[in-house]
Design a protein around this motif. Structure first.
Motif, PDB file in Angstrom:
ATOM      1  N   ALA A  56       0.836  -1.205   0.000  1.00 27.50           N
ATOM      2  CA  ALA A  56       0.000   0.000   0.000  1.00 27.50           C
ATOM      3  C   ALA A  56       0.868   1.250   0.000  1.00 27.50           C
ATOM      4  CB  ALA A  56      -0.936  -0.008   1.207  1.00 27.50           C
ATOM      5  N   GLN A  57       1.980   1.231   0.711  1.00 31.62           N
ATOM      6  CA  GLN A  57       2.912   2.364   0.697  1.00 31.62           C
ATOM      7  C   GLN A  57       3.518   2.534  -0.691  1.00 31.62           C
ATOM      8  OE1 GLN A  57       3.369   4.721   3.005  1.00 31.62           O
ATOM      9  NE2 GLN A  57       4.740   5.732   1.580  1.00 31.62           N
ATOM     10  N   ALA A  58       3.818   1.435  -1.359  1.00 27.66           N
ATOM     11  CA  ALA A  58       4.339   1.497  -2.727  1.00 27.66           C
ATOM     12  C   ALA A  58       3.295   2.090  -3.671  1.00 27.66           C
ATOM     13  CB  ALA A  58       4.769   0.105  -3.194  1.00 27.66           C
ATOM     14  N   ALA A  59       2.033   1.736  -3.477  1.00 30.73           N
ATOM     15  CA  ALA A  59       0.955   2.311  -4.295  1.00 30.73           C
ATOM     16  C   ALA A  59       0.851   3.817  -4.055  1.00 30.73           C
ATOM     17  CB  ALA A  59      -0.373   1.621  -3.985  1.00 30.73           C
ATOM     18  N   ARG A  60       1.045   4.236  -2.829  1.00 31.34           N
ATOM     19  CA  ARG A  60       1.047   5.668  -2.504  1.00 31.34           C
ATOM     20  C   ARG A  60       2.201   6.374  -3.219  1.00 31.34           C
ATOM     21  NH1 ARG A  60      -0.978   8.992   1.712  1.00 31.34           N
ATOM     22  NH2 ARG A  60       0.453  10.695   2.217  1.00 31.34           N
ATOM     23  N   GLU A  61       3.381   5.754  -3.216  1.00 29.06           N
ATOM     24  CA  GLU A  61       4.534   6.320  -3.936  1.00 29.06           C
ATOM     25  C   GLU A  61       4.213   6.521  -5.415  1.00 29.06           C
ATOM     26  OE1 GLU A  61       7.949   3.847  -1.443  1.00 29.06           O
ATOM     27  OE2 GLU A  61       7.743   3.529  -3.594  1.00 29.06           O
ATOM     28  N   ALA A  62       3.609   5.508  -6.024  1.00 31.10           N
ATOM     29  CA  ALA A  62       3.260   5.599  -7.445  1.00 31.10           C
ATOM     30  C   ALA A  62       2.244   6.714  -7.675  1.00 31.10           C
ATOM     31  CB  ALA A  62       2.730   4.253  -7.939  1.00 31.10           C
ATOM     32  N   ALA A  63       1.287   6.860  -6.768  1.00 32.41           N
ATOM     33  CA  ALA A  63       0.280   7.920  -6.898  1.00 32.41           C
ATOM     34  C   ALA A  63       0.912   9.305  -6.784  1.00 32.41           C
ATOM     35  CB  ALA A  63      -0.814   7.740  -5.847  1.00 32.41           C
ATOM     36  N   LEU A  64       1.890   9.463  -5.906  1.00 36.99           N
ATOM     37  CA  LEU A  64       2.584  10.748  -5.786  1.00 36.99           C
ATOM     38  C   LEU A  64       3.320  11.083  -7.083  1.00 36.99           C
ATOM     39  CD1 LEU A  64       3.913  10.432  -2.143  1.00 36.99           C
ATOM     40  CD2 LEU A  64       2.278  12.140  -2.984  1.00 36.99           C
ATOM     41  N   ARG A  65       3.936  10.086  -7.683  1.00 35.51           N
ATOM     42  CA  ARG A  65       4.644  10.305  -8.946  1.00 35.51           C
ATOM     43  C   ARG A  65       3.653  10.652 -10.064  1.00 35.51           C
ATOM     44  NH1 ARG A  65       8.809   6.071 -10.438  1.00 35.51           N
ATOM     45  NH2 ARG A  65      10.073   7.855 -11.035  1.00 35.51           N
ATOM     46  N   LEU A  66       2.493  10.013 -10.040  1.00 39.61           N
ATOM     47  CA  LEU A  66       1.456  10.311 -11.024  1.00 39.61           C
ATOM     48  C   LEU A  66       0.956  11.748 -10.854  1.00 39.61           C
ATOM     49  CD1 LEU A  66      -1.217   8.129 -12.441  1.00 39.61           C
ATOM     50  CD2 LEU A  66      -2.026  10.101 -11.187  1.00 39.61           C
ATOM     51  N   LEU A  67       0.711  12.166  -9.617  1.00 41.33           N
ATOM     52  CA  LEU A  67       0.257  13.544  -9.363  1.00 41.33           C
ATOM     53  C   LEU A  67       1.266  14.567  -9.863  1.00 41.33           C
ATOM     54  CD1 LEU A  67      -1.250  13.193  -5.779  1.00 41.33           C
ATOM     55  CD2 LEU A  67      -2.503  13.743  -7.887  1.00 41.33           C
ATOM     56  N   TYR A  68       2.536  14.287  -9.673  1.00 39.72           N
ATOM     57  CA  TYR A  68       3.576  15.185 -10.168  1.00 39.72           C
ATOM     58  C   TYR A  68       3.453  15.340 -11.679  1.00 39.72           C
ATOM     59  CZ  TYR A  68       8.140  16.981 -11.497  1.00 39.72           C
ATOM     60  OH  TYR A  68       9.137  17.735 -12.052  1.00 39.72           O
ATOM     61  N   SER A  69       3.320  14.231 -12.395  1.00 39.82           N
ATOM     62  CA  SER A  69       3.238  14.287 -13.855  1.00 39.82           C
ATOM     63  C   SER A  69       1.991  15.028 -14.324  1.00 39.82           C
ATOM     64  CB  SER A  69       3.240  12.870 -14.442  1.00 39.82           C
ATOM     65  OG  SER A  69       4.476  12.247 -14.238  1.00 39.82           O
ATOM     66  N   VAL A  70       0.872  14.776 -13.678  1.00 36.82           N
ATOM     67  CA  VAL A  70      -0.378  15.451 -14.065  1.00 36.82           C
ATOM     68  C   VAL A  70      -0.259  16.943 -13.820  1.00 36.82           C
ATOM     69  CG1 VAL A  70      -2.848  15.675 -13.544  1.00 36.82           C
ATOM     70  CG2 VAL A  70      -1.812  13.406 -13.744  1.00 36.82           C
ATOM     71  N   ARG A  71       0.314  17.322 -12.697  1.00 36.68           N
ATOM     72  CA  ARG A  71       0.486  18.751 -12.391  1.00 36.68           C
ATOM     73  C   ARG A  71       1.443  19.412 -13.385  1.00 36.68           C
ATOM     74  NH1 ARG A  71       3.680  22.003  -8.970  1.00 36.68           N
ATOM     75  NH2 ARG A  71       2.512  23.762  -8.167  1.00 36.68           N
ATOM     76  N   GLU A  72       2.521  18.716 -13.737  1.00 37.60           N
ATOM     77  CA  GLU A  72       3.454  19.247 -14.733  1.00 37.60           C
ATOM     78  C   GLU A  72       2.770  19.420 -16.085  1.00 37.60           C
ATOM     79  OE1 GLU A  72       7.024  20.093 -14.663  1.00 37.60           O
ATOM     80  OE2 GLU A  72       6.252  20.398 -12.628  1.00 37.60           O
ATOM     81  N   HIS A  73       1.967  18.472 -16.461  1.00 39.19           N
ATOM     82  CA  HIS A  73       1.279  18.488 -17.759  1.00 39.19           C
ATOM     83  C   HIS A  73       0.193  19.562 -17.816  1.00 39.19           C
ATOM     84  CE1 HIS A  73      -0.713  16.943 -21.367  1.00 39.19           C
ATOM     85  NE2 HIS A  73      -1.841  17.012 -20.692  1.00 39.19           N
ATOM     86  N   ASN A  74      -0.619  19.621 -16.761  1.00 40.94           N
ATOM     87  CA  ASN A  74      -1.807  20.482 -16.761  1.00 40.94           C
ATOM     88  C   ASN A  74      -1.546  21.851 -16.137  1.00 40.94           C
ATOM     89  OD1 ASN A  74      -4.733  20.521 -17.369  1.00 40.94           O
ATOM     90  ND2 ASN A  74      -4.944  20.764 -15.148  1.00 40.94           N
ATOM     91  N   GLY A  75      -0.446  22.002 -15.395  1.00 39.33           N
ATOM     92  CA  GLY A  75      -0.150  23.271 -14.732  1.00 39.33           C
ATOM     93  C   GLY A  75      -0.755  23.378 -13.347  1.00 39.33           C
ATOM     94  N   THR A  76      -1.762  22.584 -13.058  1.00 41.17           N
ATOM     95  CA  THR A  76      -2.440  22.591 -11.766  1.00 41.17           C
ATOM     96  C   THR A  76      -3.257  21.315 -11.632  1.00 41.17           C
ATOM     97  OG1 THR A  76      -3.934  23.835 -10.302  1.00 41.17           O
ATOM     98  CG2 THR A  76      -4.458  23.837 -12.669  1.00 41.17           C
ATOM     99  N   LEU A  77      -3.614  20.993 -10.405  1.00 44.09           N
ATOM    100  CA  LEU A  77      -4.549  19.897 -10.152  1.00 44.09           C
ATOM    101  C   LEU A  77      -5.970  20.427 -10.004  1.00 44.09           C
ATOM    102  CD1 LEU A  77      -2.415  17.820  -7.605  1.00 44.09           C
ATOM    103  CD2 LEU A  77      -2.729  17.390 -10.057  1.00 44.09           C
ATOM    104  N   ASP A  78      -6.113  21.743  -9.917  1.00 42.36           N
ATOM    105  CA  ASP A  78      -7.442  22.353  -9.821  1.00 42.36           C
ATOM    106  C   ASP A  78      -8.244  22.078 -11.082  1.00 42.36           C
ATOM    107  OD1 ASP A  78      -7.138  23.378  -7.313  1.00 42.36           O
ATOM    108  OD2 ASP A  78      -6.666  25.399  -7.978  1.00 42.36           O
ATOM    109  N   GLY A  79      -9.530  21.928 -10.926  1.00 39.25           N
ATOM    110  CA  GLY A  79     -10.411  21.731 -12.068  1.00 39.25           C
ATOM    111  C   GLY A  79     -10.379  20.324 -12.635  1.00 39.25           C
ATOM    112  N   LEU A  80      -9.700  19.405 -11.959  1.00 38.35           N
ATOM    113  CA  LEU A  80      -9.637  18.028 -12.436  1.00 38.35           C
ATOM    114  C   LEU A  80     -10.494  17.118 -11.569  1.00 38.35           C
ATOM    115  CD1 LEU A  80      -5.814  17.576 -13.127  1.00 38.35           C
ATOM    116  CD2 LEU A  80      -7.620  18.249 -14.727  1.00 38.35           C
ATOM    117  N   GLN A  81     -11.067  16.119 -12.198  1.00 43.72           N
ATOM    118  CA  GLN A  81     -11.795  15.078 -11.491  1.00 43.72           C
ATOM    119  C   GLN A  81     -11.157  13.752 -11.846  1.00 43.72           C
ATOM    120  OE1 GLN A  81     -15.856  14.541 -12.722  1.00 43.72           O
ATOM    121  NE2 GLN A  81     -16.104  12.701 -11.495  1.00 43.72           N
ATOM    122  N   LEU A  82     -10.797  12.969 -10.853  1.00 36.55           N
ATOM    123  CA  LEU A  82     -10.275  11.627 -11.087  1.00 36.55           C
ATOM    124  C   LEU A  82     -11.442  10.743 -11.512  1.00 36.55           C
ATOM    125  CD1 LEU A  82      -7.993   9.525 -10.935  1.00 36.55           C
ATOM    126  CD2 LEU A  82      -8.585   9.228  -8.520  1.00 36.55           C
TER     127      LEU A  82
END
Length: 152
Positions: A56-82
């Motif tokens: 579960a901790q490894a899954a959390r690590e992967a999710a943090l890396r995913l959030l970084y990429s999405v934020r880099e791509h989109n400029g923000t996490l605001d306005g997004l729905q998973l």
């Protein structure tokens, strides 16, 4: 200005992500953001080398890396729905607690995006994952307005 979601993601550790010369980590199309697979830094097989909690901790690590990429791509996490989350877990053949491992990613993403519109989720066991990582995840986000480079 950094949004509340962006600040929370950074506080939780979304400060680094993978890169590849042969593929994009995120692609926008028709108001959606599709992510490539994002892996944990933790190596090993859940059920043999790693406990459910370590998975579960490894899954959390992967999710943090995913959030970084999405934020880099989109400029923000605001306005997004998973909308959808897929979690692949490197497991032994007899392992059955995939959902508990996936909760490491789901719980983190609920911290960021809230419970209002829960995403669909798939949690699968795999015989192996790239480079022996414990978890790989990918996701689809709906954007309020299409942003980032368009792909069709």
């Amino acid at each position: 200005m950094t949004s509340t979601r962006d600040t929370l993601a950074l506080t939780l550790g979304a400060t680094d992500g993978p890169s590849s010369p042969t593929m994009s980590q995120c692609v926008s199309a028709s108001g959606l953001i599709f992510t490539s697979g994002h892996t944990s830094l933790t190596l090993g097989k859940v059920g043999a080398d790693l406990s459910v909690e370590q998975g579960a901790q490894a899954a959390r690590e992967a999710a943090l890396r995913l959030l970084y990429s999405v934020r880099e791509h989109n400029g923000t996490l605001d306005g997004l729905q998973l909308v959808q989350l897929n979690v692949c877990v490197n497991t032994t053949a007899d392992f059955t607690q995939h959902g508990e491992v996936a909760e490491g990613a789901s719980g983190l993403l609920r911290e960021i995006f809230g419970d209002q519109d829960l995403p669909t989720r798939k949690a699968l066991g795999m015989a192996s994952l790239p480079r022996g990582v414990a978890v790989e995840i990918d996701a689809v986000f709906a954007a309020a307005a299409a942003s980032g480079p368009a792909a069709v």
